[in-house]
Each structure stands twice: as C-alpha cells, then as structure tokens.
Design an enzyme around this catalytic site. Sequence first.
Site, PDB file in Angstrom:
ATOM      1  N   ASP A 480       0.904  -1.200   0.024  1.00 35.07           N
ATOM      2  CA  ASP A 480      -0.091  -0.170   0.115  1.00 35.07           C
ATOM      3  C   ASP A 480       0.697   1.211  -0.173  1.00 35.07           C
ATOM      4  OD1 ASP A 480      -2.255   1.596   0.099  1.00 35.07           O
ATOM      5  OD2 ASP A 480      -3.177   0.329   1.921  1.00 35.07           O
ATOM      6  N   ASP A 548     -10.835   2.253  -3.173  1.00 32.73           N
ATOM      7  CA  ASP A 548     -11.329   1.819  -2.074  1.00 32.73           C
ATOM      8  C   ASP A 548     -12.997   1.702  -1.976  1.00 32.73           C
ATOM      9  OD1 ASP A 548      -9.018   1.547  -0.593  1.00 32.73           O
ATOM     10  OD2 ASP A 548      -8.947   3.312   0.524  1.00 32.73           O
TER      11      ASP A 548
HETATM   12  C1  GLA Z   1      -5.779   1.906   2.120  1.00 33.46           C
HETATM   13  C2  GLA Z   1      -6.217   0.743   1.373  1.00 33.46           C
HETATM   14  C3  GLA Z   1      -7.190  -0.074   2.011  1.00 33.46           C
HETATM   15  C4  GLA Z   1      -6.562  -0.602   3.339  1.00 33.46           C
HETATM   16  C5  GLA Z   1      -6.506   0.730   4.051  1.00 33.46           C
HETATM   17  C6  GLA Z   1      -5.557   0.151   5.408  1.00 33.46           C
HETATM   18  O1  GLA Z   1      -6.685   2.822   2.255  1.00 33.46           O
HETATM   19  O2  GLA Z   1      -6.585   1.257   0.231  1.00 33.46           O
HETATM   20  O3  GLA Z   1      -7.744  -1.090   1.143  1.00 33.46           O
HETATM   21  O4  GLA Z   1      -5.723  -1.604   3.242  1.00 33.46           O
HETATM   22  O5  GLA Z   1      -5.373   1.393   3.432  1.00 33.46           O
HETATM   23  O6  GLA Z   1      -4.935   0.966   6.170  1.00 33.46           O
END
Ligand code: GLA
Length: 781
Positions: A480, A548
């Site tokens: 990420d 997301d």
């Molecule tokens: C980001 C990612 C999510 C999740 C969060 C965790 O927003 O896109 O899928 O993994 O971080 O903090």
Amino acid sequence: MGSAVIEVRGGLFLLSTRSTSYWFRLTEHGHLEHLHYGPYLPAQDADALRVKRELEHGSGVAYSPDDPAYCLDVIPLETSGIGQGDYRLSPIEVAHPLGFDTDFVYAGHRLLDGTVPHPTLPTAEAGEHPDVQSLEVTLADELAGLELTLVYTVFADTDVITRRARLRNTGDATAEIARLASLQLDLPDRGFTIRTLDGGWIHEAHAHDRPVSSGVFSIGSTTGASSNRHNPGFLLLSDDAGEDHGWVYGVNLVYSGSHEARVERDAHGSVRVQSGIQPQAFRWPLAPGEAFESPEAVLAFSDEGLGGLSDRMHRFVHAHITPARYRGVERPVVYNSWEATYFDFDEKRQLSLAKQAAKLGVELFVIDDGWFAGRSDDTAGLGDYTVDAKKFPSGLRAFTKKVERLGMRAGIWVEPEMVNADSDLARTHPEWMLRVPGKAPREGRHQQLLDLCNPEVCDYLVDQVGRLIDDGGFTYVKWDMNRHLSDAYSPHVAHPGMTAHRFVENLSAVLERIFAPRPHVLLEMCSSGGNRFDLGMLRFAAMIWASDDTDPIERLEIQQGLSYLYPLSTISAHVSASPHQQTLRDTPLSTRFNVAAFGCLGYEYDLDFLTAEERREITEQIEFYKLHRRTFQFGRFRRGARPRPDRFLWQVGEGDAAIVGNFQRGVRAAPERDVLPIAGMRPGIPYRIVARPQRLSLDRLGHLINHVSPVRLDPGGLVMNVVSKHRSLPDGVEEYRGTGEMLDAGIRLNMQFSGTGHHASMRMLGDHGSTLYVITREDDE
Ligand code: GLA
C-alpha cells in the site's frame, strides 16, 4: 503483415506491427519527419505522406537561408527543439552553456533484436515473442554538446509501439534537463476527442471527453505517484469513432511517478501529443559524459474503435508488462479482512473469519492493516512490522499454517514507503524521512515518507519486507501507499529536482529485489485504492486494488474507465457489505458479485453477520467464478455500446463461449425493452444464452410479498425478517437461443418488472439490478 518489423530504406524508417504502421523519414536537413501512424501500409514510396512545401509561410522562421520554404513549424516531427522555428511545445527543455537552443539532427541509427534495457526503470519485455525489435535513432546538437537518442520498440504481436528518449551530455560543462518527454507524436487532426481517466479517492478513473481544439490541453500528476487524479493513460478518438468502429489512438507510460501529457492543436491542422515525466519541480543535472533516460511511453492504434484499442492494450499488458511469473496465471479468490475488522485485530477473530471464508470457497486469506505491534489506529506503528504478541500470541507463521490447514494461502498487508512519527523506526532513524532542512515534514494520514533516495533505506526495506514474507510463510503481499509526496528534499541526490524521480527509480529497484527472487509470492499494489494504477507498477505486480470504493454502482464507472487500457486480470475487485461504507447505497448481493466478477474477485465482508441465504449465494458465486475464471481474467473484453447512460454492458470471451453482464444503475417506470447484443460469436453456429441463476431477497419486494405469499406478512416485521434470511425467490430465470449473427444483432430480453405483477421469467432488476448471461454453443452440449 508482409514485411519485417522494422525496415530502414534510405532515409525512410518503417515500423510495422500486425495491423499498424508507423513511418517517419529523414529530411534533407537531418530532422525526423513523421509520416504516418495508422492502419498497416506495405512498404512503398512515401512521398504522398510527406508535408508539401512550395513557398515559405507567412510569419514563419526558415530553418536555412538556402531553403526558405523549410519551416519546422509546419512539419510533423518525431522530436523537436527550441529556437529553430518550431513554435509548438518542445518535448525537450535543457539549459546548457549556450542557453536553451537545441537543434537535434540525425547522426546515426541501429537496429536491435528484442527490447533495450533501461538503466533505472522497468520497461515492457519481449517475453516469448520473437517479433519484438528495437530501433535507436541518434540525433546530435554539437554546439550544445548534446546527443539525443530516440528508442523505439515494436511489439508486432500486440500492435503496440513504445518510445522513449535518452539525452547524453557530449560537451564539457554540466547541462540541466527541465523536460524530456518520452513521446512526441504529430498527427493530422481527425476531429479528435481526448478521453482521459480522472477522479480522486473512491472515484478513480472516471472517463471524461473533451474536443481537441486550438491551444493546449494538459493533464498530469504532481503527487509523486501516477495518481488517482489523472491516469497517465489516455485516448484520442477520431470524430466518427465508437466502441467497434473508427480510428482510436491510445497512449500510456510505463511509469509510476508524477507525469504530464500535453495535446496541442496548431493553426495548420496538426495535433501534437506528448507524454512523459512531470516537469514541475523536476531538474536533472547532466555532468559531461552522463546520460538520462525518460520512462517508456506506450502507443497503440486501432481502426476498430475503442474496443479494438482496448484489446491491443490488454494483450500487450498480458504478454509484455505482467511479470513472467504471473503471466497467464489465474488470480485466486481473495478474502481481505479490512472492511470487516479495520484495526481491531486478534487471531481468534481472524481465524473465525478464515474458517468461514474457506467454507465459502475462498483461496487466499489476507490480513490487512492493523496486524502489527503498536497499530491500533492510523496514528502509530507504521514502519514497525513486528508481530504483536497480543494479537498473534503464537506468531505469524503459526497463524499462516492454520490458514494453510484450511486449504487457503495466506497474505499480508504492508505500507513500506511510509512511517508514523510515532513508531520505533522514526524514533531510531529520524534522518530517514524526507524533509526540507529547517522545516517540519508535512503529514498525510499521520504519516511521513521514507527517503528512498537513500540506499541505506532501500536496503533496509528489501531486508525487512523479505524477512517478513519468508518468516511468516506468506504467498501474497498487498503493498500500500496512502499519501502523496511532499517535502521532496533528500541529501542523497545532487539536486532537489531529482528527488521525486529518483524515489520512483529506487522504488522499482526495491520491488525487483524483493519479488523477483520470490516468484511464489503474488504482489498486489494498492495506493488508497487506485492512486497508483499504472504500467510502472504492473511491471512488478499481478494486480492493483482499483479503489477503496466497493459500491458496485460506483465500481461500474471505475472499472469501465480502467478497462480502456488495463485488462481485467489487473483489476482487483471485492464484494462488500451493503449499505456501502463509501456511499450508504444499498445494492443487491448479486450485483456486487456481478461487477466484481469482471476483475480479480475477492470478498471484504464481515462474514459473522451473513444470513444462511447470503452464505448460499456467495458459495454459488465463488463456484461460478472459478468455473469461468480464465474467461473473466484473460478472455477478450468488450464494452457494449450503451443505449442509455444508466446501463452498462460488459462482455468477456468470444467464439465458442462468452459471458455478458447487463447492469442497470437506476430503474425507470415501465422500463424500455432491452436488447442484448453479443459480439464476436460465430455465424451459423447455434448458441444457448442462460442467465446465471441468482437469488432475489424477499425483503427487496417489501409490501409486494403479500401478492405472492399465501399468508399476509408485515414487510418490516419479524416473520418477514426471519423468512428472508432463509428463503429467496429465484431471479433471472431466462433462456434464449440464436445463431452467432442473431446474437450480434441483439437478443430481445424478457420484460422487466413493470408494476403489473410478477412472473418467474420476468427480470426483477429495479435500481442497481444486474444479470450475467452465459453463452455456450448448443451443438457442444
Ligand atoms: C488503504 C487501502 C485499504 C486498506 C487501508 C488500510 O486505504 O486502500 O484497502 O488497506 O489502506 O489502512
């Protein structure tokens, strides 16, 4: 295609793919005149394609006193400089001892088999294709002490040509690059519209169209990443282009950093297209003898509309971008605990989710953010990937073994480029963060950026992430990156203008060092969703978390946008709980699956609260997906022309078998009679079209239930509540027959619910309803 991939005849450079040609020629003054990029042309005299010039142009500047009609401003050029009479945007801006003036003229060329390795960045690879060939054309400006090499690689099998630029300092003083575009393409205007993929967090990659008209249109990113604001990929559509017809050009970059694309229409009817590194705050000093090389730009052309263009780009990504270790490898069905547990972690809870996921048919169980020590929310712990003994008392390996015993693989989330100030790493190495001397670093989501320009930091990441994977026995990593770049100052580069680009170069090296020696580990990229959805990342990762936003109605727009340039095997999509956490919209479980199936399927759901009906439905969904997974991930993808803006049509597969998704965002009273066109099937062959059986939850019917129920029920009452957990109506009982040409013309579908009653074969779509149709040959049965 009849001739070689690249042929040089006198001063004529002929680049050919299976069905496209890219031609340019050397002019009498040593410049490279672009002649043609479009449908395939057999090698022949090219005079008809060159710009005609009889007399000089009014207010033009002649390149040479002996040739007053030779005015660079009206010639389509492969590259250009400043100060020679071409007043369109220059692809190159470099300060040298004599100023900014540059005049690059032909010095030589060479042909090479395969691709040309880039010194610091990933590029497309030849793979197993022998018909990949490269051409380097070197141009020089002796006075400025600069040498420019244009590198072209032809991927004949997928109809793609890539281009990049290498600038070498051949003088004896330092020069400073402010701009070096990877690509320049001068095309005659065909009434172009530019389609770009724009948005932001939870609304990434929405397609926007604007006419190309006088002046300059530019998009880009300044965030340090390719960004969710403007994807580096875009399309140019001729005025008559649609999904299955007309000329379309596609441009993309194998680069994950800040980028810029510019499209300029001049007064002579020529359109100049450029793409490359974002020049804002970019400076690259070149000492004598040094060279700098731009990222690789990707070009495709189709005279079969947007669908043809997407197909070429998809095949290119499959064959030449996806790392060999993931090429053609089916992506597993994932369960990710993020939307179920957020930061609230304990092994017991995770194992209970894992057991339930395994029963549903999930193949890979992923623990997301929050699994490590000091991480109970997003304010602390990032940077310290040590296992939390309270959350995982027997350690990670013991946990992954339990997951394996359930018949699944185990995966883990990390965000290695970032740290919370409240972390052991930040306390031990405050000098490892990017910061402008004298200024406190700016934070985003309470986190700062590690200085990846520092080789020590890179070594640390390679070691730390590598060890975590090996010790924990993980076979999947979600990588990420949750904030944009700021404080772009590093003591480890010679000029602050180098920081952002060096960060991307070094990140590429880190990813290569971690994942190339671990081919069994599947890498999924993520950046707050699709903040880094680009070909640069796809040189390392199998897939990218697209957004997301898991609301399928939003995802229709996002996944459709991405599909113009990226194949479904790269688009990670999960089914989540409804009402959706991003929109509060309520959607049927069937549609959540039907949308996520057009990608790499996963679930991100609190399984503890599933009803028996939902459990049954999810089990059937996963079974269905596994049965058709190869088609969903690697089959030819088509977007159907949309008869109404609220309707989306997606098709995967062609020939013997296909699946078509029909999605309705919003219902209208007395809905229009829908036609379902199915493309790419064989004429004369009989097919059967069956709707995937799905369930209609009784609570969707509300008061209407009393028209079909033998006993009167209170729609909001306890009995109804209990009944709908265990019973549902079959939905989508539809079956049609027809030959390939009938399917192409379009099947007239059963009527939708129209307020006049219910019938078993009726389509009960309502708001956000959808159906998947499975098309198979009848003579195969
Ligand atoms: C980001 C990612 C999510 C999740 C969060 C965790 O927003 O896109 O899928 O993994 O971080 O903090």
